[in-house]
Scaffold this motif. Sequence first.
Motif, PDB file in Angstrom:
ATOM      1  N   ASP A   1       0.997  -1.228  -0.008  1.00  0.00           N
ATOM      2  CA  ASP A   1      -0.104  -0.022   0.145  1.00  0.00           C
ATOM      3  C   ASP A   1       0.910   1.214   0.176  1.00  0.00           C
ATOM      4  O   ASP A   1       1.882   1.364   0.871  1.00  0.00           O
ATOM      5  CB  ASP A   1      -0.819   0.059   1.281  1.00  0.00           C
ATOM      6  CG  ASP A   1      -1.828   1.269   1.215  1.00  0.00           C
ATOM      7  OD1 ASP A   1      -1.451   2.284   1.429  1.00  0.00           O
ATOM      8  OD2 ASP A   1      -2.887   0.848   1.270  1.00  0.00           O
ATOM      9  N   PRO A   2       0.672   2.435  -1.010  1.00  0.00           N
ATOM     10  CA  PRO A   2       1.753   3.186  -1.065  1.00  0.00           C
ATOM     11  C   PRO A   2       1.686   4.157   0.328  1.00  0.00           C
ATOM     12  O   PRO A   2       2.987   4.833   0.419  1.00  0.00           O
ATOM     13  CB  PRO A   2       1.177   3.986  -2.340  1.00  0.00           C
ATOM     14  CG  PRO A   2      -0.406   3.626  -2.469  1.00  0.00           C
ATOM     15  CD  PRO A   2      -0.274   2.355  -1.855  1.00  0.00           C
TER      16      PRO A   2
ATOM     17  N   SER B   1       6.659  -1.929  -6.687  1.00  0.00           N
ATOM     18  CA  SER B   1       5.607  -1.369  -6.293  1.00  0.00           C
ATOM     19  C   SER B   1       5.793  -0.255  -5.608  1.00  0.00           C
ATOM     20  O   SER B   1       6.354  -0.385  -4.462  1.00  0.00           O
ATOM     21  CB  SER B   1       4.651  -2.418  -5.614  1.00  0.00           C
ATOM     22  OG  SER B   1       3.161  -1.811  -5.452  1.00  0.00           O
ATOM     23  N   ASP B   2       5.533   0.972  -5.994  1.00  0.00           N
ATOM     24  CA  ASP B   2       5.976   2.163  -5.314  1.00  0.00           C
ATOM     25  C   ASP B   2       5.253   2.353  -4.147  1.00  0.00           C
ATOM     26  O   ASP B   2       4.195   2.042  -3.869  1.00  0.00           O
ATOM     27  CB  ASP B   2       6.035   3.257  -6.308  1.00  0.00           C
ATOM     28  CG  ASP B   2       6.777   4.348  -5.969  1.00  0.00           C
ATOM     29  OD1 ASP B   2       7.559   4.403  -5.107  1.00  0.00           O
ATOM     30  OD2 ASP B   2       6.478   5.404  -6.844  1.00  0.00           O
ATOM     31  N   THR B   3       5.991   3.041  -3.219  1.00  0.00           N
ATOM     32  CA  THR B   3       5.237   3.989  -2.086  1.00  0.00           C
ATOM     33  C   THR B   3       4.923   5.627  -2.638  1.00  0.00           C
ATOM     34  O   THR B   3       5.284   5.748  -3.734  1.00  0.00           O
ATOM     35  CB  THR B   3       6.301   4.065  -0.999  1.00  0.00           C
ATOM     36  OG1 THR B   3       7.432   5.111  -1.251  1.00  0.00           O
ATOM     37  CG2 THR B   3       6.982   2.969  -0.699  1.00  0.00           C
ATOM     38  N   ASN B   4       4.313   6.108  -1.793  1.00  0.00           N
ATOM     39  CA  ASN B   4       4.199   7.413  -2.078  1.00  0.00           C
ATOM     40  C   ASN B   4       5.440   8.260  -2.001  1.00  0.00           C
ATOM     41  O   ASN B   4       6.330   7.832  -1.422  1.00  0.00           O
ATOM     42  CB  ASN B   4       3.313   8.065  -0.559  1.00  0.00           C
ATOM     43  CG  ASN B   4       3.006   9.580  -1.289  1.00  0.00           C
ATOM     44  OD1 ASN B   4       3.874  10.186  -1.559  1.00  0.00           O
ATOM     45  ND2 ASN B   4       1.755   9.963  -0.717  1.00  0.00           N
TER      46      ASN B   4
ATOM     47  N   ASN C   1      -5.120  -2.505  -3.342  1.00  0.00           N
ATOM     48  CA  ASN C   1      -4.291  -1.412  -3.107  1.00  0.00           C
ATOM     49  C   ASN C   1      -2.911  -1.254  -3.734  1.00  0.00           C
ATOM     50  O   ASN C   1      -2.192  -0.246  -3.468  1.00  0.00           O
ATOM     51  CB  ASN C   1      -4.037  -1.125  -1.668  1.00  0.00           C
ATOM     52  CG  ASN C   1      -5.312  -0.728  -1.033  1.00  0.00           C
ATOM     53  OD1 ASN C   1      -6.324   0.005  -1.554  1.00  0.00           O
ATOM     54  ND2 ASN C   1      -5.694  -1.328   0.042  1.00  0.00           N
TER      55      ASN C   1
ATOM     56  N   THR D   1      -0.067  -0.573  -5.858  1.00  0.00           N
ATOM     57  CA  THR D   1       0.249   0.781  -7.012  1.00  0.00           C
ATOM     58  C   THR D   1       0.753   0.447  -8.339  1.00  0.00           C
ATOM     59  O   THR D   1       0.206   1.020  -9.073  1.00  0.00           O
ATOM     60  CB  THR D   1       1.559   1.563  -6.107  1.00  0.00           C
ATOM     61  OG1 THR D   1       1.432   1.591  -4.942  1.00  0.00           O
ATOM     62  CG2 THR D   1       1.506   2.775  -6.811  1.00  0.00           C
ATOM     63  N   ASN D   2       1.414  -0.689  -8.392  1.00  0.00           N
ATOM     64  CA  ASN D   2       1.943  -0.993  -9.883  1.00  0.00           C
ATOM     65  C   ASN D   2       0.590  -1.454 -10.583  1.00  0.00           C
ATOM     66  O   ASN D   2       0.388  -1.100 -11.728  1.00  0.00           O
ATOM     67  CB  ASN D   2       2.902  -1.939  -9.695  1.00  0.00           C
ATOM     68  CG  ASN D   2       2.823  -3.337  -9.048  1.00  0.00           C
ATOM     69  OD1 ASN D   2       1.948  -3.390  -8.215  1.00  0.00           O
ATOM     70  ND2 ASN D   2       3.558  -4.273  -9.078  1.00  0.00           N
TER      71      ASN D   2
ATOM     72  N   GLU E   1      -1.874   1.118 -11.577  1.00  0.00           N
ATOM     73  CA  GLU E   1      -1.450   2.117 -12.582  1.00  0.00           C
ATOM     74  C   GLU E   1      -1.750   1.217 -13.869  1.00  0.00           C
ATOM     75  O   GLU E   1      -2.102   1.898 -14.987  1.00  0.00           O
ATOM     76  CB  GLU E   1      -0.200   2.519 -12.263  1.00  0.00           C
ATOM     77  CG  GLU E   1       0.534   3.784 -13.201  1.00  0.00           C
ATOM     78  CD  GLU E   1       1.864   4.280 -12.959  1.00  0.00           C
ATOM     79  OE1 GLU E   1       2.224   5.180 -13.269  1.00  0.00           O
ATOM     80  OE2 GLU E   1       2.423   3.594 -12.104  1.00  0.00           O
TER      81      GLU E   1
END
Length: 356
Positions: free
Chosen positions: A119-120, A142-145, A187, A189-190, A193
């Motif tokens: 979860d970012p 998978s990115d964070t904020n 949730n 991120t990748n 997107e």
Amino acid sequence: MEFISNRARKGRGARRVSVLAAAATAFALVATGCATGSTGDSTDGAAADGDLSITFIPKQLNNPYTDVVLGGGKDGAKQAGFASTQVVGPLEASASSQVSFINAETQAGTNVIVIAANDPDAVGPALQEARDAGAKIVAFDSDTNPKYRDVFISQVVAKDVALIQTKLISEQIGGKGEIAILSATANATNQNEWIKFMEEELASNPDYKDIKLVAKVYGDDDDTKSFQEAQGLLQAYPNLKGIISPTTVGIAATARYLSTSDYKGKVMLTGLGLPNEMRPFVKDGTVTAFALWDPAQLGYVAAYAGKALVDGDITGKEGDTFTAGDMGERTVGKDGIVIVGPPTTFDKNNIDEYDF
């Protein structure tokens, strides 16, 4: 689009041994009650004062895709000069499951934390505490904020991942019909997107005007749940022509279900998969083609990025460059993103060339 290097192909044997050893260690620790969702795996033992340490925190342990990524990460960390390399993480992918592991690394004074965020934002406060304590944060897969990390090592340009999957499913269903998406966690991120770009492409590209996305479901990167979600899709949508699963766990589980069902050859499946897992389904006609990058290279570049951050060679600003061992020079792009390379399509003509 050929991408996987000769080094990546020929060097996989050592990585697979490393991966199997890590998996065996994780199983042994859990079985004896010595770990709760953590491998505690270290390549060189605890780092002495002044030695550099790096810890990888994947979305979840015991995931075949993750094992390959971590194998590359360990190779990169060793070559980059880290004295201690650890792998810790949850056994299940959930929004907050990584927080306790981040906190433990902060307390341990780990120099570099490499994380694939479930979860970012849920991991944000813990990562900020780690940064305040002096750790460099590298997000990968998978990115964070962005405000909680220094750089993000991305597999590929996100839109390219989406485009190749929509193209493949369109070709396989003849450009018309109902399709569905079986993703990982809601949730991730990748995943989100990629799905966003898929939806935009389906809505705007006239070549896809006769394709209708009827459902998005989530298997949480769990084999059993993904298998059940695939069953559910086919029961709920009798006119379904194709499924996109942009997750290695999901596509393998869906392929396993289709391969022994009446839907084999009638409902098309594509997405992102590991060649070794998908090979039998390509050979038996369940799957025509799917895509991926070399996951080991993702971990490999992440380790070198961590070393460059510690050394002060980069700060994460756009235009920074660093050398990632055998992968050569890498450039930090907008928003601190480093791209590893484009995806490769696998089918019956080339799948035997790859071993990961």
